[in-house]
Every structure is written in structure tokens, then in C-alpha cells.
Enzyme design. Structure first.
Site, PDB file in Angstrom:
ATOM      1  N   GLU A 261      51.871 -59.430 -36.765  1.00  0.00           N
ATOM      2  CA  GLU A 261      52.667 -60.266 -35.875  1.00  0.00           C
ATOM      3  C   GLU A 261      51.932 -61.557 -35.541  1.00  0.00           C
ATOM      4  O   GLU A 261      52.543 -62.643 -35.498  1.00  0.00           O
ATOM      5  CB  GLU A 261      52.983 -59.506 -34.570  1.00  0.00           C
ATOM      6  N   CYS A 289      49.929 -57.989 -28.953  1.00  0.00           N
ATOM      7  CA  CYS A 289      50.911 -58.771 -29.710  1.00  0.00           C
ATOM      8  C   CYS A 289      52.179 -58.996 -28.904  1.00  0.00           C
ATOM      9  O   CYS A 289      52.806 -60.058 -28.995  1.00  0.00           O
ATOM     10  CB  CYS A 289      51.242 -58.072 -31.025  1.00  0.00           C
TER      11      CYS A 289
END
Length: 344
Positions: A261, A289
Site C-alpha cells: 500500500e 498503512c
């Protein structure tokens, strides 16, 4: 819709074809190597209400199905990989395979009336010893020109049928073979496949993760996890934490690997994301994240596999106004059925 059923002898492929005919109104198609009787109508003129259509060539069969592609057709005699390749050109074709253990198939053979199925023309007469049946089965599966195994390996849905007819029907009901996503992937399935493909580039020793960021159904960026540019790859010893085999969530402060990500967000840049951007990841984002996902303005996160921090991630994303949902594709691959003592 056009469904092809392949498989080993007496595994149950005829039963699967019968199920489609009885439950969903499919019509059987048969490929005959010998010409049809002179009194038979040309394949293009056969009424659609007849119970079975016979064709002298795979090309004629495919031409007919293409003309009537909105109807439902099933064929359970695919004699070669070349013919499968021909059928597979059509976007409305789905291949299903059926297999079962040798001894179970032999028992079915002994207790089932003889069949005229084209695939079984070399089958020894019943009764026959197990060795003779096994020899036939080996040829049926592994013959270099007509073996079924290469076809079975190409199937979208592979059924291991160790059940009775009744329980097989119940399982087929649950599989929902007519789900349109099996023929043409939904947007979720499409982008998740791209995320899974990106994961194959991962060099992280702990796990492979892939990510795709899209907006207006257009790919903005992709990412996979691993050590930063210029550093030794994690798989080559670049990250001491991952190579030490520490447990999930342990020693994260010393980890040198960027998550999928993170790489995708860095590649996209905030100015390209804006409202409406969707992040697809084959594993639910971690807590760190999720904070970054909220910060850059992602509107939705779609994931397939769960992760140990899912509850914390869900809380952060919810409070940050980011929708979180799990993508569950139609069941495919190898489907195991519960074993039954007798096959009816």
C-alpha cells in the site's frame, strides 16, 4: 452460456451435465465423429426445443452455439486440447472438471449400467478386473493426444466428487456455476487479480502482498512489498527483521520493507488520488498503512485476505471516513465433496 464438462471416467461428469439440464434448462450438445443419418436435419436447422443436438465437427458445434449464445448449452465430450482451445475462444464458455479416486470410480463402474459415452468406447466390458479398469483410466487421462488431464488442469472449477448424486447436486447449488463473474470478471475481481499479480513481484521474505489504486475504474498505480529502491532485496538478506523470522507484528520498528500500500500511494502521489480513489489490496492493510490511506484521501479499501490487525484497521478507516469491505470471489479451483459410501 456454454459449459464444457471434462474429467476422469466414472467421476460424475455426466451427472454434472444432467444437473445443468434438469436444474437450469441447459441443452446437451454431442460431438460425433461419424456423420449423422441422412434423415437428420442440418445442425443449423435443429429446433432449439430438442433434448440433444449432434454435430459432426467441433467447428459446426461452435458455430451453432455462437449463433445461439444467449441460450444455455452443455457438452461433456471434449476429446482433445485442440478442441478445448477452440471452445475457449468464446467469452461465454466455462470449463468444469470432475475427478474422483480410482477405487471409487471402479466401484461406480461395477454398479453402473454400461454407457455409450464417446469417451468410454475402449472401456473393457463389465465385469472386468481392477487392473484392466486402471489401465483404461490411465489411457483416458494421460494419452498424449486425447488424455483428459491437460483439459482438467485448465478448468475454472474443479470438483473432487466423492459423493452421491444427491449431495453432488447440493454442492453444485452452492457453487452457483451460472454466476456471470465466472465468465467476465467484475471490476472488483479484475482489480483484485491485478493486485495479486503485483504481489508476485514481492521480494519480502515474510509474505507476498500486492496493491492497486484506481479512480473512475482506471489504474493509477500499483505496488508490492519489499525493501526500498537501492537497498538489497529482502529475499537476499536486505531486511534483518524479515529474515530473522519474527512473528506477525513483532519488531516492526526495525523492518526495512515498504508495504504494498505504501509503494502504491507513493507512486500515485496525493494529487492523483483525490476523492473517489479506491485501493485494492490482496491482504487487509495494517494499522500503519491505514493511517496513511486516510491521510491521502482514499475513499474505499477493498481487500481479499484477512490480517492480524483487521479490527484496528477497521476502526481507523471508519473514523477517517474510508469504506472498508472484503471481496469474496465465486468459489473456484479444487472443490472437495464429502465422501459417501455408495454412489447412486
Amino acid at each position: 452460456m456454454f459449459i464444457g464438462v471434462c474429467g476422469s471416467a466414472y467421476a460424475g461428469k455426466e451427472t454434472v451435465a444432467d444437473y445443468l439440464v434438469q436444474q437450469y434448462g441447459f441443452t446437451r450438445l454431442t460431438l460425433n465423429e461419424t456423420p449423422a443419418p441422412a434423415t437428420s436435419a442440418p445442425s443449423s436447422q435443429i429446433p432449439l426445443e430438442t433434448s440433444r443436438h449432434h454435430f459432426a465437427s467441433a467447428t459446426a458445434l461452435l458455430d451453432f452455439v455462437t449463433t445461439h449464445w444467449r441460450e444455455r448449452w452443455v457438452v461433456d465430450d471434449i476429446p482433445s486440447l485442440a478442441i478445448l482451445d477452440l471452445y475457449a475462444r468464446r467469452p461465454f464458455f466455462l470449463l468444469v472438471s470432475v475427478d474422483a479416486p480410482l477405487l471409487l470410480r471402479y466401484q461406480r463402474f461395477l454398479t453402473t449400467p454400461s454407457t455409450s459415452h464417446p469417451s468410454y468406447h475402449n472401456l473393457p466390458h463389465n465385469p472386468c478386473p481392477l487392473e484392466a479398469f486402471a489401465s483404461f483410466s490411465d489411457t483416458h487421462l494421460y494419452d498424449s493426444t486425447s488424455g483428459q488431464l491437460p483439459l482438467m488442469s485448465r478448468a475454472t472449477v474443479r470438483i473432487l466428487n466423492t459423493a452421491t448424486d444427491k449431495s453432488l447436486y447440493i454442492t453444485l447449488d452452492k457453487l452457483n456455476l451460472l454466476n456471470p463473474d465466472r465468465l467476465r470478471p467484475s471490476w472488483d475481481a479484475y482489480f483484485m487479480s491485478l493486485a495479486s499479480l503485483a504481489a508476485q513481484r514481492s521480494n519480502c521474505m515474510k509474505r507476498r502482498v500486492g496493491c492497486v489504486v484506481v479512480r473512475d475504474r482506471r489504474v493509477i498505480s500499483t505496488g508490492y512489498n519489499g525493501t526500498p529502491r537501492g537497498l538489497l532485496n529482502c529475499g537476499e538478506g536486505g531486511c534483518g527483521r524479515c529474515n530473522a523470522g519474527q512473528g506477525s507484528g513483532e519488531g516492526l520498528a526495525t523492518c526495512l520493507c515498504l508495504h504494498a500500500e505504501e509503494n502504491a500511494l507513493l507512486e500515485a502521489g496525493r494529487e492523483r488520488l483525490r476523492e473517489g480513489a479506491v485501493l485494492y489490496c490482496d491482504t487487509c492493510p495494517c494499522l500503519t498503512c491505514s493511517i496513511k490511506i486516510v491521510q491521502v484521501g482514499i475513499s474505499e479499501v477493498v481487500y481479499s485476505q484477512e490480517y492480524s490487525m483487521d479490527s484496528m484497521t477497521a476502526t481507523v478507516l471508519r473514523e477517517g471516513g474510508v469504506r472498508l469491505r472484503q471481496f469474496v470471489p465465486p468459489e473456484g479451483g479444487l472443490i472437495r465433496l464429502e465422501k459417501a459410501e455408495q454412489y447412486n
